[in-house]
Scaffold this motif. Structure first.
Motif, PDB file in Angstrom:
ATOM      1  N   UNK A 141       7.459 -14.031  -2.143  1.00  0.00           N
ATOM      2  CA  UNK A 141       6.171 -14.495  -1.607  1.00  0.00           C
ATOM      3  C   UNK A 141       5.081 -14.451  -2.675  1.00  0.00           C
ATOM      4  N   UNK A 142       4.118 -15.335  -2.556  1.00  0.00           N
ATOM      5  CA  UNK A 142       2.955 -15.316  -3.439  1.00  0.00           C
ATOM      6  C   UNK A 142       1.974 -14.276  -2.902  1.00  0.00           C
ATOM      7  N   UNK A 143       1.668 -13.274  -3.713  1.00  0.00           N
ATOM      8  CA  UNK A 143       0.808 -12.174  -3.296  1.00  0.00           C
ATOM      9  C   UNK A 143      -0.535 -12.237  -4.028  1.00  0.00           C
ATOM     10  N   UNK A 144      -1.344 -11.212  -3.809  1.00  0.00           N
ATOM     11  CA  UNK A 144      -2.700 -11.168  -4.374  1.00  0.00           C
ATOM     12  C   UNK A 144      -2.997  -9.730  -4.806  1.00  0.00           C
ATOM     13  N   UNK A 145      -3.799  -9.523  -5.880  1.00  0.00           N
ATOM     14  CA  UNK A 145      -4.121  -8.160  -6.304  1.00  0.00           C
ATOM     15  C   UNK A 145      -4.673  -7.318  -5.171  1.00  0.00           C
ATOM     16  N   UNK A 146      -4.374  -6.030  -5.206  1.00  0.00           N
ATOM     17  CA  UNK A 146      -4.693  -5.132  -4.092  1.00  0.00           C
ATOM     18  C   UNK A 146      -6.179  -5.047  -3.780  1.00  0.00           C
ATOM     19  N   UNK A 147      -7.056  -5.283  -4.780  1.00  0.00           N
ATOM     20  CA  UNK A 147      -8.495  -5.108  -4.565  1.00  0.00           C
ATOM     21  C   UNK A 147      -9.280  -6.411  -4.664  1.00  0.00           C
ATOM     22  N   UNK A 148      -8.630  -7.515  -4.369  1.00  0.00           N
ATOM     23  CA  UNK A 148      -9.304  -8.820  -4.418  1.00  0.00           C
ATOM     24  C   UNK A 148      -8.999  -9.597  -3.136  1.00  0.00           C
ATOM     25  N   UNK A 149      -9.985  -9.696  -2.208  1.00  0.00           N
ATOM     26  CA  UNK A 149     -11.375  -9.252  -2.307  1.00  0.00           C
ATOM     27  C   UNK A 149     -11.516  -7.734  -2.241  1.00  0.00           C
ATOM     28  N   UNK A 150     -12.699  -7.270  -2.561  1.00  0.00           N
ATOM     29  CA  UNK A 150     -12.947  -5.840  -2.651  1.00  0.00           C
ATOM     30  C   UNK A 150     -12.856  -5.163  -1.286  1.00  0.00           C
ATOM     31  N   UNK A 158      -8.524   3.878   3.330  1.00  0.00           N
ATOM     32  CA  UNK A 158      -7.613   4.848   3.935  1.00  0.00           C
ATOM     33  C   UNK A 158      -6.324   4.172   4.383  1.00  0.00           C
ATOM     34  N   UNK A 159      -6.423   2.989   4.962  1.00  0.00           N
ATOM     35  CA  UNK A 159      -5.221   2.281   5.399  1.00  0.00           C
ATOM     36  C   UNK A 159      -4.374   1.865   4.202  1.00  0.00           C
ATOM     37  N   UNK A 160      -5.008   1.437   3.129  1.00  0.00           N
ATOM     38  CA  UNK A 160      -4.254   1.120   1.910  1.00  0.00           C
ATOM     39  C   UNK A 160      -3.468   2.343   1.441  1.00  0.00           C
ATOM     40  N   UNK A 161      -4.118   3.499   1.373  1.00  0.00           N
ATOM     41  CA  UNK A 161      -3.450   4.707   0.909  1.00  0.00           C
ATOM     42  C   UNK A 161      -2.307   5.091   1.836  1.00  0.00           C
ATOM     43  N   UNK A 189      -0.349  -8.778   0.847  1.00  0.00           N
ATOM     44  CA  UNK A 189       0.012 -10.039   1.480  1.00  0.00           C
ATOM     45  C   UNK A 189      -1.296 -10.754   1.819  1.00  0.00           C
ATOM     46  N   UNK A 190      -1.569 -11.888   1.195  1.00  0.00           N
ATOM     47  CA  UNK A 190      -2.878 -12.519   1.409  1.00  0.00           C
ATOM     48  C   UNK A 190      -2.983 -13.355   2.678  1.00  0.00           C
ATOM     49  N   UNK A 191      -1.871 -13.612   3.353  1.00  0.00           N
ATOM     50  CA  UNK A 191      -1.887 -14.578   4.452  1.00  0.00           C
ATOM     51  C   UNK A 191      -2.818 -14.201   5.601  1.00  0.00           C
ATOM     52  N   UNK A 192      -2.905 -12.931   6.014  1.00  0.00           N
ATOM     53  CA  UNK A 192      -3.877 -12.620   7.075  1.00  0.00           C
ATOM     54  C   UNK A 192      -5.318 -12.894   6.650  1.00  0.00           C
ATOM     55  N   UNK A 193      -5.672 -12.563   5.398  1.00  0.00           N
ATOM     56  CA  UNK A 193      -7.039 -12.751   4.926  1.00  0.00           C
ATOM     57  C   UNK A 193      -7.317 -14.200   4.550  1.00  0.00           C
ATOM     58  N   UNK A 223      -3.978  -6.343   6.728  1.00  0.00           N
ATOM     59  CA  UNK A 223      -2.905  -6.879   5.900  1.00  0.00           C
ATOM     60  C   UNK A 223      -1.959  -5.776   5.463  1.00  0.00           C
ATOM     61  N   UNK A 224      -0.884  -6.177   4.791  1.00  0.00           N
ATOM     62  CA  UNK A 224       0.125  -5.230   4.329  1.00  0.00           C
ATOM     63  C   UNK A 224       0.135  -5.200   2.810  1.00  0.00           C
ATOM     64  N   UNK A 225       0.337  -4.006   2.245  1.00  0.00           N
ATOM     65  CA  UNK A 225       0.386  -3.817   0.808  1.00  0.00           C
ATOM     66  C   UNK A 225       1.834  -3.603   0.378  1.00  0.00           C
TER      67      UNK A 225
END
Length: 371
Positions: A141-150, A158-161, A189-193, A223-225
């Motif tokens: 899948x095509x993903x996106x950096x964890x902090x973009x958007x901020x 907390x959910x990310x951690x 996973x960028x699809x929800x955002x 979203x999911x990391x």
């Protein structure tokens, strides 16, 4: 002419014009037809008969989608012809990374693939490159950096951690060490955002290159990391544990037990260090109101690996910390350390409006995605 202007002019002279493919792009152009036969379509720039779309028009190259080169030679975006889904193609050498495909298939096969605790990127397909038996193309899948958007709120962080601790624990329970789980190898996973996705070369542009990509917040669309890049990861037999391995460097070169030593070490505490150091770099050095995580992170990055908690102990302690956080704390704005007074005021005003909306519409303070 100033010295700076002279340097810029020289750089412009050395840079190839936009209609010339960079050396790292040539392989993809040469294999475009083969990939298309397997159901994956590259962007127009990589077609063998590509003619730049700005040629013969009054358009500037920078205004055209096919002006944009790929960032790296190992990976490239593509579109799956069967359903129009955007995917990532990754070249990998079997001799250099002998375990990457095995581990990818392992976590992408049932029943592990459906386990909600599995935060390993899905491996959809492995293609055998016809002119190089050592080379494979992985489809993911095509993903996106964890902090973009901020991140906007403490609850979102907390959910990310929670997910990252859960995901690493899942890997360790299945006797897999990542060995390179730094921030660059954790994505979302960028699809929800981004339900309409974005342009893969410029993530701020929409897929059609006609304007900015529109997106939702993590609170509104959880979203999911995911962990990516298992190139130096390793899977063990549970009967062989505990295990000692010679130092194996990933991207994070600060592992204490690897400094000036070739002594075999347990690789599992190294993963714990990587995650703890990622939190220090991505969160503690940027935001001011995650102080509740400091005691746990300090233990995760201790110099002596035997003093670090296991990832299971990390998850237990984190759950205890999380349960003590109030809704007010979780919904509070994640404040950056370098904010000036004007930026802080502007962001706080917008944040109050958003939080009033989220509370009214009953969006949880910790945005957990549905399984």
């Amino acid at each position: 002419m100033s010295e700076q202007d002279a340097i810029l002019d020289r750089v412009a002279e050395l840079a190839p014009p936009p209609e010339v493919l960079l050396s790292r792009e040539v392989w993809w152009r040469d294999h475009q037809s083969w990939l298309k036969e397997h159901g994956y379509l590259l962007r127009p720039r990589y077609a063998p008969d590509w003619v730049p779309s700005w040629k013969g028009t009054d358009k500037y190259p920078m205004d055209c989608e096919d002006n944009v080169a790929s960032l790296g030679g190992r990976v490239l975006d593509a579109t799956r012809v069967s359903d129009g889904t955007m995917v990532l193609l990754k070249k990998t050498s079997v001799s250099d990374h002998p375990h990457e495909i095995e581990i990818g298939k392992y976590f992408s096969s049932e029943p592990l693939a459906s386990d909600p605790r599995n935060h390993c990127v899905r491996l959809d397909e492995v293609l055998d490159v016809p002119d190089d038996p050592d080379l494979k193309v992985l489809v993911m899948p095509l993903l996106r950096p964890l902090d973009d958007p901020r991140f906007q709120t403490v609850g979102e962080a907390v959910e990310f951690l929670r997910q990252i601790f859960e995901g690493l624990q899942f890997m360790h329970e299945h006797a897999v060490v990542h060995r390179d789980c730094m921030g660059l190898n954790i994505m979302m996973d960028p699809r929800p955002l981004f339900p309409k996705m974005f342009h893969p070369r410029d993530r701020h542009m929409n897929r059609e290159w006609t304007g900015r990509a529109k997106y939702y917040s993590r609170t509104k669309r959880p979203t999911k990391y995911l962990f990516i890049d298992f190139g130096i990861s390793k899977r063990y037999s549970t009967q062989d544990l505990p295990i000692l391995e010679p130092p194996h460097w990933g991207g994070d070169r600060t592992v204490p037990e690897y400094q000036n030593s070739q002594e075999p070490r347990d690789p599992f505490p190294v993963d714990v260090y990587y995650i703890g150091n990622m939190i220090r770099e991505y969160f503690f050095q940027r935001f001011r109101n995650l102080e509740f995580m400091k005691p746990l992170v300090d233990d995760m990055v201790q110099d002596e690996p035997s003093k670090r908690p296991t990832i299971r102990e990390v998850s237990v302690r984190f759950d205890s910390v999380r349960q003590k956080l109030s809704n007010w704390k979780l919904r509070s704005r994640l404040k950056e350390l370098d904010e000036d007074m004007f930026t802080a005021f502007f962001r706080s005003t917008g944040h109050c409006i958003r939080m009033a909306y989220y509370v009214t519409t009953r969006h949880p303070a910790i945005p957990t995605p549905k399984p």
